[in-house]
Design a protein around this motif. Structure first.
Motif, PDB file in Angstrom:
ATOM      1  N   GLU A  57     -37.155 -32.891  26.217  1.00 57.75           N
ATOM      2  CA  GLU A  57     -37.569 -33.885  25.224  1.00 57.75           C
ATOM      3  C   GLU A  57     -37.448 -33.367  23.805  1.00 57.75           C
ATOM      4  O   GLU A  57     -37.514 -34.134  22.854  1.00 57.75           O
ATOM      5  N   GLY A  58     -37.301 -32.077  23.618  1.00 58.36           N
ATOM      6  CA  GLY A  58     -37.168 -31.501  22.277  1.00 58.36           C
ATOM      7  C   GLY A  58     -37.396 -30.004  22.321  1.00 58.36           C
ATOM      8  O   GLY A  58     -37.811 -29.441  23.331  1.00 58.36           O
ATOM      9  N   THR A  59     -37.118 -29.362  21.199  1.00 57.59           N
ATOM     10  CA  THR A  59     -37.299 -27.914  21.133  1.00 57.59           C
ATOM     11  C   THR A  59     -38.666 -27.597  20.546  1.00 57.59           C
ATOM     12  O   THR A  59     -39.333 -28.452  19.978  1.00 57.59           O
ATOM     13  N   CYS A  60     -39.037 -26.344  20.672  1.00 58.78           N
ATOM     14  CA  CYS A  60     -40.305 -25.903  20.094  1.00 58.78           C
ATOM     15  C   CYS A  60     -40.009 -24.761  19.129  1.00 58.78           C
ATOM     16  O   CYS A  60     -38.908 -24.214  19.101  1.00 58.78           O
ATOM     17  N   ASP A  61     -40.991 -24.375  18.329  1.00 56.14           N
ATOM     18  CA  ASP A  61     -40.816 -23.316  17.333  1.00 56.14           C
ATOM     19  C   ASP A  61     -41.333 -21.972  17.830  1.00 56.14           C
ATOM     20  O   ASP A  61     -41.557 -21.072  17.027  1.00 56.14           O
ATOM     21  N   CYS A  62     -41.511 -21.854  19.119  1.00 58.55           N
ATOM     22  CA  CYS A  62     -42.019 -20.595  19.679  1.00 58.55           C
ATOM     23  C   CYS A  62     -40.928 -19.536  19.634  1.00 58.55           C
ATOM     24  O   CYS A  62     -39.753 -19.818  19.828  1.00 58.55           O
ATOM     25  N   GLU A  63     -41.358 -18.293  19.377  1.00 55.85           N
ATOM     26  CA  GLU A  63     -40.414 -17.189  19.374  1.00 55.85           C
ATOM     27  C   GLU A  63     -40.203 -16.753  20.813  1.00 55.85           C
ATOM     28  O   GLU A  63     -41.157 -16.630  21.575  1.00 55.85           O
ATOM     29  N   ASP A  64     -38.961 -16.525  21.172  1.00 54.11           N
ATOM     30  CA  ASP A  64     -38.639 -16.131  22.543  1.00 54.11           C
ATOM     31  C   ASP A  64     -38.885 -14.641  22.717  1.00 54.11           C
ATOM     32  O   ASP A  64     -38.009 -13.820  22.476  1.00 54.11           O
ATOM     33  N   THR A  65     -40.120 -14.290  23.066  1.00 49.81           N
ATOM     34  CA  THR A  65     -40.485 -12.881  23.221  1.00 49.81           C
ATOM     35  C   THR A  65     -40.502 -12.471  24.684  1.00 49.81           C
ATOM     36  O   THR A  65     -40.960 -11.390  25.009  1.00 49.81           O
ATOM     37  N   SER A  66     -40.006 -13.315  25.519  1.00 54.48           N
ATOM     38  CA  SER A  66     -40.124 -13.041  26.949  1.00 54.48           C
ATOM     39  C   SER A  66     -38.906 -12.312  27.519  1.00 54.48           C
ATOM     40  O   SER A  66     -38.633 -12.410  28.695  1.00 54.48           O
ATOM     41  N   LEU A  67     -38.168 -11.592  26.659  1.00 51.87           N
ATOM     42  CA  LEU A  67     -37.013 -10.876  27.173  1.00 51.87           C
ATOM     43  C   LEU A  67     -37.459  -9.714  28.041  1.00 51.87           C
ATOM     44  O   LEU A  67     -38.457  -9.052  27.769  1.00 51.87           O
ATOM     45  N   ASP A  68     -36.694  -9.454  29.036  1.00 51.24           N
ATOM     46  CA  ASP A  68     -36.978  -8.371  29.963  1.00 51.24           C
ATOM     47  C   ASP A  68     -36.830  -7.041  29.223  1.00 51.24           C
ATOM     48  O   ASP A  68     -35.791  -6.782  28.609  1.00 51.24           O
ATOM     49  N   PHE A 100     -25.918  -5.670  21.107  1.00 50.50           N
ATOM     50  CA  PHE A 100     -25.496  -6.938  20.513  1.00 50.50           C
ATOM     51  C   PHE A 100     -25.929  -7.037  19.057  1.00 50.50           C
ATOM     52  O   PHE A 100     -25.200  -7.558  18.211  1.00 50.50           O
ATOM     53  N   LYS A 101     -27.115  -6.531  18.716  1.00 50.72           N
ATOM     54  CA  LYS A 101     -27.570  -6.556  17.326  1.00 50.72           C
ATOM     55  C   LYS A 101     -26.661  -5.707  16.453  1.00 50.72           C
ATOM     56  O   LYS A 101     -26.353  -6.060  15.317  1.00 50.72           O
ATOM     57  N   ASN A 102     -26.235  -4.560  16.970  1.00 50.46           N
ATOM     58  CA  ASN A 102     -25.348  -3.682  16.212  1.00 50.46           C
ATOM     59  C   ASN A 102     -24.013  -4.357  15.946  1.00 50.46           C
ATOM     60  O   ASN A 102     -23.420  -4.191  14.878  1.00 50.46           O
ATOM     61  N   PHE A 103     -23.481  -5.110  16.905  1.00 51.03           N
ATOM     62  CA  PHE A 103     -22.204  -5.788  16.717  1.00 51.03           C
ATOM     63  C   PHE A 103     -22.334  -6.953  15.746  1.00 51.03           C
ATOM     64  O   PHE A 103     -21.385  -7.308  15.077  1.00 51.03           O
ATOM     65  N   LYS A 104     -23.496  -7.582  15.662  1.00 47.88           N
ATOM     66  CA  LYS A 104     -23.708  -8.672  14.716  1.00 47.88           C
ATOM     67  C   LYS A 104     -23.656  -8.188  13.284  1.00 47.88           C
ATOM     68  O   LYS A 104     -23.189  -8.867  12.373  1.00 47.88           O
ATOM     69  N   GLU A 105     -24.134  -6.964  13.046  1.00 43.13           N
ATOM     70  CA  GLU A 105     -24.190  -6.424  11.679  1.00 43.13           C
ATOM     71  C   GLU A 105     -22.818  -6.025  11.174  1.00 43.13           C
ATOM     72  O   GLU A 105     -22.597  -5.930  10.000  1.00 43.13           O
ATOM     73  N   VAL A 106     -21.878  -5.783  12.066  1.00 37.76           N
ATOM     74  CA  VAL A 106     -20.542  -5.320  11.642  1.00 37.76           C
ATOM     75  C   VAL A 106     -19.699  -6.438  11.142  1.00 37.76           C
ATOM     76  O   VAL A 106     -19.729  -7.536  11.229  1.00 37.76           O
ATOM     77  N   VAL A 112     -31.818  -2.279  25.698  1.00 44.45           N
ATOM     78  CA  VAL A 112     -30.646  -1.490  25.295  1.00 44.45           C
ATOM     79  C   VAL A 112     -29.465  -2.421  25.035  1.00 44.45           C
ATOM     80  O   VAL A 112     -28.775  -2.300  24.018  1.00 44.45           O
ATOM     81  N   ILE A 113     -29.251  -3.379  25.914  1.00 47.75           N
ATOM     82  CA  ILE A 113     -28.143  -4.321  25.744  1.00 47.75           C
ATOM     83  C   ILE A 113     -28.404  -5.201  24.521  1.00 47.75           C
ATOM     84  O   ILE A 113     -27.488  -5.487  23.750  1.00 47.75           O
ATOM     85  N   ARG A 114     -29.651  -5.604  24.284  1.00 48.91           N
ATOM     86  CA  ARG A 114     -29.993  -6.406  23.111  1.00 48.91           C
ATOM     87  C   ARG A 114     -29.674  -5.625  21.839  1.00 48.91           C
ATOM     88  O   ARG A 114     -29.127  -6.170  20.879  1.00 48.91           O
ATOM     89  N   ASP A 115     -29.985  -4.331  21.824  1.00 47.97           N
ATOM     90  CA  ASP A 115     -29.686  -3.504  20.649  1.00 47.97           C
ATOM     91  C   ASP A 115     -28.186  -3.401  20.415  1.00 47.97           C
ATOM     92  O   ASP A 115     -27.738  -3.406  19.265  1.00 47.97           O
TER      93      ASP A 115
END
Length: 177
Positions: A150-161, A171-177, A166-169
């Protein structure tokens, strides 16, 4: 509703056609209570086969309201029930009440057929493993409970495993390049 099988059992090659109403208003399991939205009369054909043995066949349609497994929205689920039961009343009425046959045929008591118990068993056998309101159901937010269909919410997705940090980091490094 209870149907007496006595007329069929006492006459050779007797066949009885009848419609019976289902009296259940909700389907109860350990998982919860589910309201029955729509139900049609059960069309029974009960036929005497041989010495106290009857063949019970029937069909009906039942619609039960079941919550979606992802978003909990109520979904009408249609059960098209068709059955054929071969019942030997000699075996059921013997003293071995704890026999497998007696447990499978809990809808027969003496010469009486309990329509609701028979249909309950058939619905239970046909109960779906997963109910979805639509194929691409997005579910609910695990923080605020917003239905994401029905719609999105403004909650932060903190439920990452945490094992994926390590994999998230990376991807963050590749975004900065």
């Amino acid at each position: 509703m209870i149907i007496s099988l006595l007329k069929v059992v006492t006459a050779e090659d007797k066949t009885m056609h009848l419609n019976a109403e289902m009296e259940l208003e909700e389907f109860r399991t350990k998982a919860g209570r589910f309201p029955i939205i729509e139900k049609e009369p059960v069309e029974f054909v009960i036929r005497h086969v041989k010495n106290r043995q009857v063949l019970i066949s029937g069909k009906t349609k039942v619609v039960i309201s079941i919550p979606c497994d992802r978003c909990l929205k109520e979904v009408p689920y249609e059960f098209l029930i068709e059955f054929e039961k071969d019942v030997n009343l000699n075996e059921l009425n013997q003293s071995e009440a704890h026999d497998e046959t007696a447990e499978e045929k809990n809808y027969i008591d003496g010469y009486n057929l309990d329509v609701d118990k028979l249909l309950y068993n058939e619905i239970l056998i046909g109960w779906p493993m997963k109910i979805l309101c639509c194929e691409d159901c997005k579910g609910i937010c695990n923080v605020c409970g917003q239905n994401l269909n029905e719609g999105t919410c403004d909650c932060e997705d903190t439920s990452l495993d945490p094992r994926m940090s390590v994999i998230r980091d990376v991807f963050k490094n590749f975004k900065e390049v």
